[in-house]
Motif scaffolding. Structure first.
Motif, PDB file in Angstrom:
ATOM      1  N   HIS A  26       5.294   7.980  -4.388  1.00 23.87           N
ATOM      2  CA  HIS A  26       6.340   7.314  -3.614  1.00 23.87           C
ATOM      3  C   HIS A  26       6.907   6.091  -4.332  1.00 23.87           C
ATOM      4  O   HIS A  26       7.723   5.366  -3.750  1.00 23.87           O
ATOM      5  N   GLY A  27       6.498   5.847  -5.568  1.00 19.15           N
ATOM      6  CA  GLY A  27       7.052   4.728  -6.322  1.00 19.15           C
ATOM      7  C   GLY A  27       6.558   3.374  -5.885  1.00 19.15           C
ATOM      8  O   GLY A  27       7.267   2.372  -6.048  1.00 19.15           O
ATOM      9  N   VAL A  28       5.344   3.289  -5.362  1.00 19.69           N
ATOM     10  CA  VAL A  28       4.769   2.029  -4.890  1.00 19.69           C
ATOM     11  C   VAL A  28       3.919   1.432  -6.011  1.00 19.69           C
ATOM     12  O   VAL A  28       3.145   2.151  -6.665  1.00 19.69           O
ATOM     13  N   CYS A  29       4.030   0.149  -6.225  1.00 17.08           N
ATOM     14  CA  CYS A  29       3.226  -0.532  -7.243  1.00 17.08           C
ATOM     15  C   CYS A  29       1.756  -0.455  -6.855  1.00 17.08           C
ATOM     16  O   CYS A  29       1.382  -0.770  -5.720  1.00 17.08           O
ATOM     17  N   VAL A  30       0.907  -0.030  -7.784  1.00 20.29           N
ATOM     18  CA  VAL A  30      -0.522   0.115  -7.499  1.00 20.29           C
ATOM     19  C   VAL A  30      -1.299  -1.150  -7.850  1.00 20.29           C
ATOM     20  O   VAL A  30      -2.510  -1.205  -7.632  1.00 20.29           O
ATOM     21  N   ARG A  31      -0.622  -2.159  -8.391  1.00 23.19           N
ATOM     22  CA  ARG A  31      -1.267  -3.442  -8.688  1.00 23.19           C
ATOM     23  C   ARG A  31      -0.429  -4.579  -8.125  1.00 23.19           C
ATOM     24  O   ARG A  31       0.026  -5.464  -8.848  1.00 23.19           O
ATOM     25  N   PRO A  32      -0.161  -4.583  -6.828  1.00 22.75           N
ATOM     26  CA  PRO A  32       0.723  -5.608  -6.261  1.00 22.75           C
ATOM     27  C   PRO A  32       0.134  -7.003  -6.397  1.00 22.75           C
ATOM     28  O   PRO A  32      -1.078  -7.199  -6.358  1.00 22.75           O
ATOM     29  N   VAL A  33       1.031  -7.978  -6.555  1.00 21.80           N
ATOM     30  CA  VAL A  33       0.649  -9.381  -6.645  1.00 21.80           C
ATOM     31  C   VAL A  33       0.950 -10.035  -5.297  1.00 21.80           C
ATOM     32  O   VAL A  33       2.093 -10.002  -4.824  1.00 21.80           O
ATOM     33  N   ALA A  34      -0.069 -10.575  -4.682  1.00 23.78           N
ATOM     34  CA  ALA A  34       0.089 -11.196  -3.364  1.00 23.78           C
ATOM     35  C   ALA A  34       0.528 -12.642  -3.517  1.00 23.78           C
ATOM     36  O   ALA A  34      -0.070 -13.424  -4.255  1.00 23.78           O
ATOM     37  N   LEU A  35       1.593 -13.005  -2.795  1.00 26.48           N
ATOM     38  CA  LEU A  35       2.103 -14.370  -2.769  1.00 26.48           C
ATOM     39  C   LEU A  35       2.235 -14.836  -1.324  1.00 26.48           C
ATOM     40  O   LEU A  35       2.541 -14.035  -0.430  1.00 26.48           O
ATOM     41  N   ARG A  36       2.001 -16.106  -1.120  1.00 19.00           N
ATOM     42  CA  ARG A  36       2.178 -16.700   0.215  1.00 19.00           C
ATOM     43  C   ARG A  36       3.566 -17.320   0.291  1.00 19.00           C
ATOM     44  O   ARG A  36       3.916 -18.191  -0.499  1.00 19.00           O
ATOM     45  N   ARG A  37       4.362 -16.852   1.260  1.00 15.72           N
ATOM     46  CA  ARG A  37       5.737 -17.319   1.417  1.00 15.72           C
ATOM     47  C   ARG A  37       5.830 -18.194   2.661  1.00 15.72           C
ATOM     48  O   ARG A  37       5.454 -17.775   3.757  1.00 15.72           O
TER      49      ARG A  37
END
Length: 529
Positions: A26-37
């Motif tokens: 599905h084209g989803v990043c398998v190593r996402p970077v979590a950020l607090r917004r």
């Protein structure tokens, strides 16, 4: 699990592996970077996953494929131009003009001041330059003087002369008009290779490894980017206009880098051969053929001298500038290395918008998701040994003036420091996955499409928002504060949970986009390959 044997359970796929496969499909990043917004207006805080942005499929196939599609769009759009790209800068604002006038007054006062007054005015000049940069002004009004060594520019006697024409300020090639009135802007797909280092088999491995010139192969790979720059410079001077290109560097099966270029406009094959034959690059470095120190007994750092000392004489090694001064004083000195392209040249005429142009774009971007060494995976012991021998030759070969391998030749590298260790240079060129080529894989001229990758990415996002009819997302103000999330934070969800949410969101977004495209009559995205 009840009623199953150990062998049956071993054949069952792992849940995390299935999730990763679904995310990739599905084209989803398998190593996402979590950020607090954090919303600065309301104080609302939430965690947002952003793609890792990897360019290699071995790290993240989804992000690598996204980057490849973006490069393909950049290549295709620049190749299709029939009008000159507009790159004129915006006119200066009133604030920029005022700051420039103020800087002019301060500059005059600074040249006439002395002592403490001069120091105070110098700090004011720095503040003015900072304010100018914040208003959107590029460059500097007082660039630092750079020391440049001047050498003779006389061409080598063993190289043919190349006619030089004044370069016109245009990027488009010649247009041709057919009898029916249609106008064509043909372009070129060009492939350049390095010369032979010895006979090789069909798999790229040398027939006789003992006579194969691994040293020259390593040095050619290290300095290949300079040869590319020289070729483009010579081509522009020869044809008389600012030739634009989209180029990709890839390894051949013998592991030598070669160059694929998409050139806007046409040049005859005879003229291309003339330019290639007249193109070379000389490396004016100190000789590095015979090391004077062993890797296990290199020079050591002396805090007292602030320099690296010879392990035998315990005297400071000559600096990089000292070594170049000796080279300049030697009237009979020869370049440490000279490289040029091989005799093979492949040039194909391409009509813009034709199926051949689409095939060339796919070919140019085919290996962008792999590292240099991954383009041709060794399938046998012979191929692996070939890679090992080239990597061993590159380990102790100097790659730049700051390379620690200069210590083996009794020279203190530029910007020397105590941590330098021969054979442990951190440059990309020494890493096995790069095989000596430390430059950029994709080379794009500045006027190729008139846009940066960010511009192409913004166009893609704008197209999606237009199809979905979402105007609020485009006009949303930027009033967020971003900070990284640590793995141990209590509000950090497990990776599996984050990937499941991302897959669900991706499916929802894709369904909405497909429905919108069906309503719009099947319009395609401008960055679709």
């Amino acid at each position: 699990m009840t009623g199953t044997t150990r062998a049956e359970r071993a054949r069952m796929p792992l849940a995390r592996s299935v999730l990763r496969q679904v995310a990739e499909e599905h084209g989803v990043c398998v190593r996402p970077v979590a950020l607090r917004r954090t919303d600065t207006a309301t104080g609302h805080t939430e965690l947002v996953d952003i793609p890792c942005g990897a360019t290699r499929a071995s790290l993240c196939p989804s992000c690598a494929e996204r980057k490849r599609r973006l490069r393909a769009a950049q290549c295709r759009e620049g190749w299709h131009l029939t009008e000159e790209p507009v790159l004129e800068p915006d006119p200066a604002t009133a604030a920029q003009q005022y700051l420039t006038e103020l800087r002019a007054d301060l500059t005059k006062a600074h040249t006439e001041a002395t002592g403490a007054e001069a120091d105070e005015l110098a700090s004011l000049l720095v503040e003015i330059d900072t304010e100018l940069a914040e208003t959107g002004v590029r460059g500097s009004l007082a660039p630092a003087p750079a020391a440049r060594r001047v050498r003779s520019t006389r061409r080598r006697q063993d190289t043919s002369d190349l006619p030089r024409r004044p370069v016109e300020n245009r990027t488009l090639g010649k247009a041709y008009t057919a009898p029916d009135g249609r106008t064509f802007h043909p372009s070129l797909f060009l492939t350049l290779t390095l010369p032979s280092y010895g006979r090789v088999r069909a798999d790229g491995t040398p027939v006789d490894p003992t006579t194969y010139d691994y040293r020259r192969a390593a040095r050619d790979a290290l300095h290949f980017p300079k040869l590319i720059d020289r070729f483009v410079q010579n081509l522009r001077r020869f044809v008389g206009h600012d030739v634009q290109y989209f180029a990709v560097v890839e390894p051949q099966r013998r592991l030598a880098p070669h160059l694929h270029l998409a050139l806007r406009g046409t040049v005859s094959r005879a003229e291309l051969r003339q330019v290639v034959a007249a193109t070379y690059h000389q490396v004016w470095w100190p000789p590095a053929d015979h090391p004077v120190h062993a890797p296990d007994a290199p020079p050591h750092w002396s805090p007292e001298h602030g320099a690296l000392l010879d392990p035998t004489t315990h005297e400071p090694l000559p600096t990089w500038d000292d070594a170049l001064d000796l080279l300049d004083d030697d009237s009979e000195a020869q370049p440490a290395h000279m490289l040029r392209f091989g005799p093979q040249l492949d040039a194909q005429g391409v009509l813009v918008g034709s199926p051949q142009a689409a095939r060339c774009v796919r070919y140019l971007t085919k290996y962008l998701t792999k590292s240099v060494a991954e383009c041709h995976t060794p399938t046998g012991t012979t191929e692996s040994d070939h890679v090992d021998r080239l990597a061993a030759e590159l380990r102790h070969e100097p790659c730049s003036p700051t390379c620690a391998n200069w210590l083996l030749h009794g020279i203190q590298p530029k910007n020397a420091h105590p941590a330098l260790r021969p054979g442990a240079c951190r440059s990309r060129a020494h890493k096995r996955e790069h095989l000596g080529y430390g430059g950029r894989r994709v080379l794009v001229s500045r006027k190729w499409s008139g846009k940066t990758l960010t511009d192409h990415r913004t166009e893609r996002r704008a197209w999606v928002l237009d199809v979905l009819g979402d105007t609020a997302a485009r006009t949303e103000p930027h009033h967020y504060l971003w900070e990284p999330v640590r793995p141990g934070d209590p509000d950090m969800s497990p990776l599996a949970t984050r990937l499941l949410r991302a897959v669900a969101e991706r499916v929802r977004w894709r369904t909405a986009l497909d429905q919108a495209l069906e309503r719009a009559g099947g319009e395609t995205c401008p960055t679709t390959t």
